[in-house]
Motif scaffolding. Structure first.
Motif: not given
Length: 326
Positions: A183, A214, A216
């Protein structure tokens, strides 16, 4: 003066409220490497640096602290071995090209080496239940550009924009395709610092790691957003004013994290003749950290700091910092 006493009184009430809270996990955040204190001086005084000014290391705590830097340049280089042999390399640099008239420009960086890990992949068709897929090396990085300026002889503001990156290796999805777990995001820090005019009494405020969410793979998360309020003063102003031989900095930070209850950090730094410093602090309402300590030496623009932080069930953490200013 009455207003100052009233503010201090409210600060102590808030502090006692923090101490009465139970320590427990509140939420989940990612890129936790951003929450780890970097330089030896700051961590020696329990990271209570929100209202302390004059150094490029303010970029890691409150960017407004750079605004009163009197030197032309200030450089700090830090190293520590974190728990599980995770290594941190970080530094900060600030320059005062306009003699405080148009503000201070600063740069910061942080690199994390997590070491080498053995990678495995689930495979129920084997006796062990997994396949060995070799080794991988996770890493993390933060690079920031900051700016701070005095708006008056008492009030300063500052901010930093930084690029945050983290890679945790690769993995297989359900369709057997391979994906790299990494990220990156642009994050912001900003803060203010106010000198009251009563001796060296100062207040500070900072917000760190503000960014978008964010992800993943499927689960979203936030950076470790942190809000701090700080108060500090050279106690020698009350005991032996108008002298530079002795200094006793007393500083307190109230900390509000996104993922933990409020905490209180208290630090002290005694400096003799602006050469030798002895430091100590305590982090209240923290499950692993508690007492902190360290020493510092400075002469002719060069400085060296050592910081010690016990870490509960893990091994103790030692930090080293090299400083240069001119």
């Amino acid at each position: 003066m009455k207003k100052i006493v009233y503010i201090i009184f409210l600060s102590f009430l808030f502090s006692f409220n923090l101490l009465s809270q139970e320590y427990k996990k509140l939420a989940q955040t990612g890129c936790q490497f951003l929450s780890v204190g970097q330089d030896a001086r700051s961590t020696s005084i329990a990271e209570a640096l929100t209202s302390v000014d004059g150094y490029s290391t303010s970029l890691f705590y409150n960017p407004a602290g750079m605004a009163r830097m009197e030197n032309f340049i200030d450089l700090n280089l830090n190293h520590m071995t974190w728990i599980a042999d995770i290594k941190y390399y970080s530094g900060s640099f600030s320059i005062n090209p306009f003699g405080l008239k148009y503000g201070i420009i600063g740069l910061s960086f942080m690199y994390v080496d997590y070491g080498e890990f053995l990678g495995t992949r689930v495979n129920p068709n084997t006796e062990a239940g997994y396949d060995d897929i070799g080794t991988f090396k996770p890493s993390a990085l933060s690079i920031g550009l900051g700016y701070a300026i005095q708006l008056s002889d008492r009030f300063s503001v500052g901010g930093q924009v930084k690029y945050v990156y983290q890679e945790l290796g690769s993995s297989l999805l359900s369709d057997l395709s391979e994906v790299t777990n990494k990220v990156d995001v642009i994050a912001f820090d900003f803060g203010t610092l106010y000198r009251t005019g009563f001796k060296s009494l100062a207040f500070g405020m900072s917000v760190r790691n503000f960014s978008k969410e964010l992800k993943f793979q499927n689960e979203g998360f936030q950076l470790p957003l942190t809000f701090k309020l700080g108060i500090s003063m050279n106690a020698m102003d009350l005991i032996m004013p108008d002298q530079d031989l002795h200094s006793l900095l007393v500083t307190v930070d109230a900390v509000h994290n996104r993922d933990y209850p409020e905490q209180l950090n208290v630090g002290m730094e005694y400096t003799f003749n602006k050469i030798v410093s002895l430091r100590g602090g305590y982090m209240f309402n923290n499950d692993e950290h508690g007492i902190t300590g360290g020493i510092g030496l400075e002469y002719s623009g060069f400085g060296f700091d050592y910081g010690y932080t016990p870490f509960g069930v893990f091994k103790d953490v030692h930090r080293l910092t090299f400083r240069f200013k001119m």
